[in-house]
Design a protein around this motif. Structure first.
Motif, PDB file in Angstrom:
ATOM      1  N   ALA A  53       0.813  -1.202   0.000  1.00 52.79           N
ATOM      2  CA  ALA A  53       0.000   0.000   0.000  1.00 52.79           C
ATOM      3  C   ALA A  53       0.853   1.261   0.000  1.00 52.79           C
ATOM      4  N   TRP A  54       1.992   1.182   0.664  1.00 52.26           N
ATOM      5  CA  TRP A  54       2.833   2.360   0.761  1.00 52.26           C
ATOM      6  C   TRP A  54       4.239   2.020   0.314  1.00 52.26           C
ATOM      7  N   GLY A  55       4.810   2.848  -0.499  1.00 50.94           N
ATOM      8  CA  GLY A  55       6.174   2.632  -0.950  1.00 50.94           C
ATOM      9  C   GLY A  55       6.566   3.713  -1.930  1.00 50.94           C
ATOM     10  N   ASN A  56       7.847   3.808  -2.165  1.00 47.32           N
ATOM     11  CA  ASN A  56       8.350   4.766  -3.133  1.00 47.32           C
ATOM     12  C   ASN A  56       8.373   4.083  -4.500  1.00 47.32           C
ATOM     13  N   PRO A  57       7.557   4.514  -5.431  1.00 52.22           N
ATOM     14  CA  PRO A  57       7.461   3.806  -6.717  1.00 52.22           C
ATOM     15  C   PRO A  57       8.696   3.945  -7.608  1.00 52.22           C
ATOM     16  N   LEU A  58       9.644   4.768  -7.212  1.00 45.84           N
ATOM     17  CA  LEU A  58      10.883   4.882  -7.980  1.00 45.84           C
ATOM     18  C   LEU A  58      12.063   4.265  -7.232  1.00 45.84           C
ATOM     19  N   THR A  70      13.162  -0.775  -3.317  1.00 45.32           N
ATOM     20  CA  THR A  70      12.506  -1.298  -2.117  1.00 45.32           C
ATOM     21  C   THR A  70      10.992  -1.171  -2.152  1.00 45.32           C
ATOM     22  N   GLY A  71      10.484  -0.456  -3.131  1.00 50.04           N
ATOM     23  CA  GLY A  71       9.039  -0.264  -3.210  1.00 50.04           C
ATOM     24  C   GLY A  71       8.300  -1.368  -3.939  1.00 50.04           C
ATOM     25  N   TYR A  72       9.019  -2.422  -4.337  1.00 55.64           N
ATOM     26  CA  TYR A  72       8.426  -3.466  -5.164  1.00 55.64           C
ATOM     27  C   TYR A  72       8.636  -4.849  -4.586  1.00 55.64           C
ATOM     28  N   ASN A  73       7.663  -5.731  -4.852  1.00 55.38           N
ATOM     29  CA  ASN A  73       7.818  -7.107  -4.408  1.00 55.38           C
ATOM     30  C   ASN A  73       7.842  -8.127  -5.547  1.00 55.38           C
ATOM     31  N   TYR A  74       7.682  -7.686  -6.793  1.00 55.28           N
ATOM     32  CA  TYR A  74       7.775  -8.605  -7.922  1.00 55.28           C
ATOM     33  C   TYR A  74       8.622  -7.960  -9.019  1.00 55.28           C
ATOM     34  N   TRP A  75       9.439  -8.796  -9.669  1.00 59.29           N
ATOM     35  CA  TRP A  75      10.351  -8.309 -10.707  1.00 59.29           C
ATOM     36  C   TRP A  75      10.349  -9.235 -11.906  1.00 59.29           C
ATOM     37  N   GLY A  76      10.560  -8.631 -13.090  1.00 60.07           N
ATOM     38  CA  GLY A  76      10.758  -9.405 -14.294  1.00 60.07           C
ATOM     39  C   GLY A  76      12.225  -9.707 -14.508  1.00 60.07           C
ATOM     40  N   GLN A  77      12.520 -10.392 -15.617  1.00 62.30           N
ATOM     41  CA  GLN A  77      13.885 -10.815 -15.916  1.00 62.30           C
ATOM     42  C   GLN A  77      14.670  -9.768 -16.700  1.00 62.30           C
ATOM     43  N   GLY A  78      13.985  -8.798 -17.267  1.00 59.66           N
ATOM     44  CA  GLY A  78      14.671  -7.713 -17.953  1.00 59.66           C
ATOM     45  C   GLY A  78      14.694  -7.858 -19.456  1.00 59.66           C
ATOM     46  N   THR A  79      14.836  -6.714 -20.120  1.00 59.86           N
ATOM     47  CA  THR A  79      15.000  -6.672 -21.570  1.00 59.86           C
ATOM     48  C   THR A  79      16.086  -5.639 -21.864  1.00 59.86           C
ATOM     49  N   GLN A  80      16.981  -5.982 -22.754  1.00 59.27           N
ATOM     50  CA  GLN A  80      18.166  -5.165 -22.996  1.00 59.27           C
ATOM     51  C   GLN A  80      17.885  -4.051 -24.002  1.00 59.27           C
ATOM     52  N   VAL A  81      18.333  -2.862 -23.665  1.00 66.31           N
ATOM     53  CA  VAL A  81      18.266  -1.713 -24.578  1.00 66.31           C
ATOM     54  C   VAL A  81      19.691  -1.250 -24.853  1.00 66.31           C
ATOM     55  N   THR A  82      20.041  -1.189 -26.129  1.00 66.29           N
ATOM     56  CA  THR A  82      21.361  -0.743 -26.547  1.00 66.29           C
ATOM     57  C   THR A  82      21.191   0.478 -27.434  1.00 66.29           C
ATOM     58  N   VAL A  83      21.949   1.517 -27.164  1.00 68.34           N
ATOM     59  CA  VAL A  83      21.862   2.752 -27.928  1.00 68.34           C
ATOM     60  C   VAL A  83      23.253   3.108 -28.430  1.00 68.34           C
ATOM     61  N   SER A  84      23.391   3.202 -29.728  1.00 67.40           N
ATOM     62  CA  SER A  84      24.679   3.537 -30.326  1.00 67.40           C
ATOM     63  C   SER A  84      24.712   5.007 -30.709  1.00 67.40           C
TER      64      SER A  84
END
Length: 125
Positions: free
Chosen positions: A102-107, A110-124
């Motif tokens: 209910a309460w947490g810093n969304p940025l 520590t404000g999160y309890n579930y995470w994904g595996q990630g997707t890579q972004v590359t910028v040249s």
């Protein structure tokens, strides 16, 4: 079990755009907010953007303000991150996260309890 699956990462030139997607197995109405984070090699994971699932209120890191847009489609249980005007310093692994608390810093990590595996972004340059 809650699962978050990111997609949409890739390689672009500076100034280009990408749209990241995060599909979740949980009904997003059961979540308080969702967010996107990124982590470059050797750096800490940092919050980029977040969205409250009921109000649609958004929060952005200063580095994302004006260039990135977070949105959500509750019917599809999906959150998006539109990345525009990409810079080389935006290159990182981008992670989706979800919070039931209910309460947490969304940025903050520590404000999160579930995470994904990630997707890579590359910028040249």
């Amino acid at each position: 079990q809650v699962q978050l699956v990111e997609s949409g990462g890739g390689s672009v030139q500076a100034g280009g755009s990408l749209r990241l997607s995060c599909a979740t197995t949980i009904d997003t109405y059961g979540l308080n907010y969702m967010g996107w984070f990124r982590q470059a090699p050797g750096k800490e994971r940092e919050g980029v953007a977040a969205i409250y699932m009921r109000s649609r209120a958004t929060r952005y890191a200063d580095s994302a303000q004006g260039r990135f847009t977070i949105s959500r489609d509750n019917a599809k249980n999906t959150v998006y991150l539109q990345l525009n005007s990409l810079k080389p310093e935006d290159a990182a692994m981008y992670y989706c996260a979800a919070a039931t608390m209910a309460w947490g810093n969304p940025l903050a990590v520590t404000g999160y309890n579930y995470w994904g595996q990630g997707t890579q972004v590359t910028v040249s340059s």
